[in-house]
Structure formats: structure tokens, C-alpha cells
Scaffold this motif. Structure first.
Motif, short mmCIF file in Angstrom:
data_model
loop_
_atom_site.label_atom_id
_atom_site.label_comp_id
_atom_site.label_asym_id
_atom_site.label_seq_id
_atom_site.Cartn_x
_atom_site.Cartn_y
_atom_site.Cartn_z
N VAL A 27 28.38 21.75 44.24
CA VAL A 27 29.12 22.10 43.03
C VAL A 27 29.73 20.86 42.41
O VAL A 27 30.49 20.15 43.05
CB VAL A 27 30.22 23.13 43.34
N ASP A 28 29.37 20.60 41.15
CA ASP A 28 30.01 19.54 40.39
C ASP A 28 31.24 20.09 39.67
O ASP A 28 32.25 19.42 39.54
CB ASP A 28 29.04 18.93 39.38
N LYS A 29 31.12 21.32 39.19
CA LYS A 29 32.22 21.95 38.46
C LYS A 29 32.10 23.46 38.62
O LYS A 29 31.01 24.01 38.57
CB LYS A 29 32.14 21.58 36.97
N ILE A 30 33.23 24.11 38.82
CA ILE A 30 33.25 25.58 38.89
C ILE A 30 34.46 26.06 38.09
O ILE A 30 35.56 25.53 38.22
CB ILE A 30 33.26 26.09 40.34
N VAL A 31 34.22 27.04 37.21
CA VAL A 31 35.25 27.53 36.31
C VAL A 31 35.39 29.05 36.49
O VAL A 31 34.39 29.78 36.48
CB VAL A 31 34.87 27.22 34.83
N LEU A 32 36.63 29.50 36.63
CA LEU A 32 36.92 30.91 36.73
C LEU A 32 36.79 31.55 35.35
O LEU A 32 37.44 31.13 34.40
CB LEU A 32 38.32 31.15 37.29
N ASN A 61 30.85 23.02 48.16
CA ASN A 61 32.18 22.42 47.99
C ASN A 61 32.86 22.96 46.74
O ASN A 61 32.23 23.61 45.93
CB ASN A 61 32.07 20.89 47.92
N LYS A 62 34.13 22.70 46.63
CA LYS A 62 34.93 23.02 45.44
C LYS A 62 35.06 24.51 45.14
O LYS A 62 35.47 24.88 44.05
CB LYS A 62 34.38 22.32 44.20
N ALA A 63 34.71 25.38 46.07
CA ALA A 63 34.75 26.80 45.76
C ALA A 63 35.70 27.59 46.65
O ALA A 63 35.79 28.80 46.53
CB ALA A 63 33.34 27.39 45.86
N SER A 64 36.43 26.94 47.52
CA SER A 64 37.24 27.65 48.51
C SER A 64 38.42 28.42 47.90
O SER A 64 38.93 29.34 48.51
CB SER A 64 37.75 26.69 49.58
N ARG A 65 38.84 28.08 46.71
CA ARG A 65 39.99 28.79 46.11
C ARG A 65 39.58 30.10 45.44
O ARG A 65 40.42 30.88 45.02
CB ARG A 65 40.68 27.89 45.10
N PHE A 66 38.29 30.37 45.35
CA PHE A 66 37.80 31.58 44.69
C PHE A 66 37.63 32.71 45.70
O PHE A 66 37.40 32.47 46.88
CB PHE A 66 36.49 31.29 43.95
N ARG A 67 37.73 33.94 45.23
CA ARG A 67 37.67 35.12 46.08
C ARG A 67 36.50 36.02 45.67
O ARG A 67 36.08 36.00 44.51
CB ARG A 67 38.98 35.92 45.96
N PRO A 68 36.00 36.82 46.62
CA PRO A 68 34.93 37.76 46.29
C PRO A 68 35.30 38.61 45.07
O PRO A 68 36.42 39.09 44.97
CB PRO A 68 34.79 38.61 47.55
N GLY A 69 34.37 38.72 44.15
CA GLY A 69 34.59 39.48 42.92
C GLY A 69 34.95 38.61 41.73
O GLY A 69 34.85 39.06 40.59
N ASP A 70 35.36 37.36 41.97
CA ASP A 70 35.67 36.45 40.86
C ASP A 70 34.40 36.12 40.08
O ASP A 70 33.37 35.79 40.67
CB ASP A 70 36.27 35.13 41.36
N LYS A 71 34.46 36.23 38.77
CA LYS A 71 33.36 35.83 37.89
C LYS A 71 33.54 34.34 37.60
O LYS A 71 34.63 33.91 37.19
CB LYS A 71 33.41 36.64 36.59
#
Length: 103
Positions: A92-97, A61-71
Motif C-alpha cells: 500500500v502506497d496510500k489508503i483513504v477511508l 502495510n499502512k492498513a492496520s487502523r482500518f476495520r472490517p466494513g470500512d470502505k
């Protein structure tokens, strides 16, 4: 009439028991950890993430806005049950770009 009530109350009891078991299981898996790595394109059902140590994870969960290659930096815990079949799944509790993928 009593047999109908017993059937309904038995089903309700079974549903409550399953809910309690699942919540107990997720409590045991709540030990959080934080990893850094890169979002990959290896997932079909869930977003996937390769940590800096090379391990592939599916992010539930919470990761759909990220794209392949994002750190990214992901804080979460292991999932006991999931629909993600690509790899070990993290809730996922927290994910940070940390850095966007090059375009």
C-alpha cells in the motif's frame, strides 16, 4: 587470517547481491494501480480488502487502523515476496477511508 577475511567478504557480497536482486524485483512490480472496496475480516496475518470487482487482496502495510466494513480506496502495487498468505498481496502506497463501517 586471509581465509577469515574471504569468508566475511563473501558473506557481505552475497548479502549485497540479494539486496540488489530484491530491489530490482520490486522495481519491476512498481506499476501502481488504485482500487476501491471494503476491508474484510478474512485475514489472519494481514489486513484483507475485497475490491469492488470481488477480488480479495492482503494489504501488507499502512492498513492496520482500518476495520472490517470500512470502505476504502487503495493505491499500491503487487508484492513479490510477503508474509501475507491470505491472498494476492498489495504493498500500500496510500489508503483513504471513504466510509466507516456501521457500528
Amino acid at each position: 587470517m586471509k581465509s577469515g577475511f574471504r569468508t566475511v567478504s563473501g558473506k557481505v557480497a552475497a548479502i549485497l547481491a540479494v539486496g540488489m536482486l530484491l530491489s530490482a524485483c520490486s522495481t519491476f512490480q512498481k506499476e501502481s494501480f488504485t482500487l476501491t472496496g471494503v476491508i474484510t475480516d478474512q485475514g489472519r496475518e494481514c489486513v484483507t480488502f475485497r475490491s469492488d470487482d470481488g477480488t480479495l487482496y492482503a494489504l501488507a502495510n499502512k492498513a492496520s487502523r482500518f476495520r472490517p466494513g470500512d470502505k476504502v480506496r487503495v493505491t499500491g502495487h503487487g508484492a513479490l515476496m510477503t508474509t501475507c498468505s491470505e491472498a494476492e498481496t498489495l504493498i500500500v502506497d496510500k489508503i483513504v477511508l471513504l466510509g466507516a463501517a456501521a457500528k
